[in-house]
Every structure is written in structure tokens, then in C-alpha cells.
Design a protein around this motif. Structure first.
Motif, mmCIF file in Angstrom:
data_model
loop_
_atom_site.group_PDB
_atom_site.id
_atom_site.type_symbol
_atom_site.label_atom_id
_atom_site.label_comp_id
_atom_site.label_asym_id
_atom_site.label_seq_id
_atom_site.Cartn_x
_atom_site.Cartn_y
_atom_site.Cartn_z
ATOM 1 N N HIS A 72 33.483 34.804 38.545
ATOM 2 C CA HIS A 72 34.515 35.339 37.813
ATOM 3 C C HIS A 72 35.059 36.441 38.870
ATOM 4 C CE1 HIS A 72 36.804 37.712 34.933
ATOM 5 N NE2 HIS A 72 37.311 36.599 34.834
ATOM 6 N N PHE A 73 36.346 36.261 39.035
ATOM 7 C CA PHE A 73 37.211 37.391 39.632
ATOM 8 C C PHE A 73 37.950 38.149 38.699
ATOM 9 C CE2 PHE A 73 35.569 35.450 43.603
ATOM 10 C CZ PHE A 73 36.269 36.347 44.561
ATOM 11 N N ALA A 74 37.763 39.584 38.458
ATOM 12 C CA ALA A 74 38.662 40.219 37.702
ATOM 13 C C ALA A 74 40.182 40.037 38.259
ATOM 14 C CB ALA A 74 38.255 41.663 37.598
ATOM 15 N N PRO A 75 41.349 40.304 37.216
ATOM 16 C CA PRO A 75 42.535 40.217 37.906
ATOM 17 C C PRO A 75 42.661 41.163 39.067
ATOM 18 C CG PRO A 75 42.447 40.365 35.472
ATOM 19 C CD PRO A 75 41.020 40.379 35.976
ATOM 20 N N ASP A 76 41.962 42.167 39.160
ATOM 21 C CA ASP A 76 42.394 43.461 40.305
ATOM 22 C C ASP A 76 41.267 43.214 41.239
ATOM 23 O OD1 ASP A 76 40.253 44.078 38.870
ATOM 24 O OD2 ASP A 76 40.479 46.347 39.098
#
Length: 129
Positions: free
Chosen positions: A111-115
């Protein structure tokens, strides 16, 4: 990671299919994206140790993918004068390439965070320790 396209990305360890998908979504010429990727790739050479100290990473198929923050991405691109659409495309290509590698790595949170931004660098270019 193999590509199902004829688009040559040169020494960039991200397949042409990723570049073509991003180019189509962003309405940017794939050749302009590849040129920018090649320029950035030259800058990335030798940065493995710096990224390893500050970012989570995986190694898959002869490449290393890192998750870096927005500030790290801005710093990385500070010396380039890419037009905004090309810069967005380069970011999207690297992030998609990194997401694919994180997703294929066993036992790693993909999972990549939005930032967070992805950066992909060939392992054969890693600094010798």
C-alpha cells in the motif's frame, strides 16, 4: 517485469507498457516520457545507499523499488526542468513501476500512502559497498 510492447525504455528498468499506459492517461507523448526517464535514471545511479537509509524498499527482478515522500521527490527533480505534464508522467511511471514491484514482493505491504512516490532503480547500478 516484462513488457508486452515495442516501446524501448533503454536503461530505465521500467517496461514500455507502463510508459504507454501513463502516456495515454496523461495525453503525453511516450517518447518525451522516455527521454525524461532516461535523464532521471542517470541521476538515480549511485543513490541506492541514500534511499536505503531513508525509504522502504524491495528488490524484484533485478530492480529495487523505493517509497519516498513528496519532499524527496521534489528534491530529486530540483535540477530538472521538465514540463509539468512530463514531470507528472515521470512520477506516475516510477510510482506504478514501484507499486508493481511492491505488489509482487512476498510479505511486504504494497500500500502506498497518498503522499508517497515510487522510485525504481536497477540493482546492477547499485553502489559497491
Amino acid at each position: 517485469m516484462t513488457s508486452d510492447t515495442d516501446l524501448d525504455t533503454g536503461e530505465v528498468p521500467i517496461g514500455g507498457a507502463v510508459v504507454e499506459r501513463v502516456a495515454e492517461r496523461g495525453d503525453v507523448d511516450p517518447g518525451r516520457i522516455v527521454d525524461a526517464l532516461l535523464a532521471l535514471n542517470a541521476e538515480l545511479l549511485g543513490r541506492h545507499s541514500a534511499f536505503e537509509r531513508s525509504a522502504e524498499y524491495v528488490t524484484v527482478d533485478g530492480t529495487r523499488a523505493y517509497r519516498i515522500d513528496e519532499e524527496g521527490w521534489r528534491d530529486l527533480l530540483a535540477d530538472f526542468d521538465f514540463e509539468a505534464p512530463v514531470e507528472r508522467a515521470v512520477r506516475a511511471v516510477h510510482t506504478e513501476g514501484a507499486r508493481l514491484r511492491f505488489a509482487s514482493a512476498v510479505g511486504v505491504d504494497d500500500h502506498f500512502a497518498p503522499d508517497e512516490v515510487g522510485v525504481v532503480i536497477g540493482v546492477d547500478t547499485a553502489e559497491q559497498f
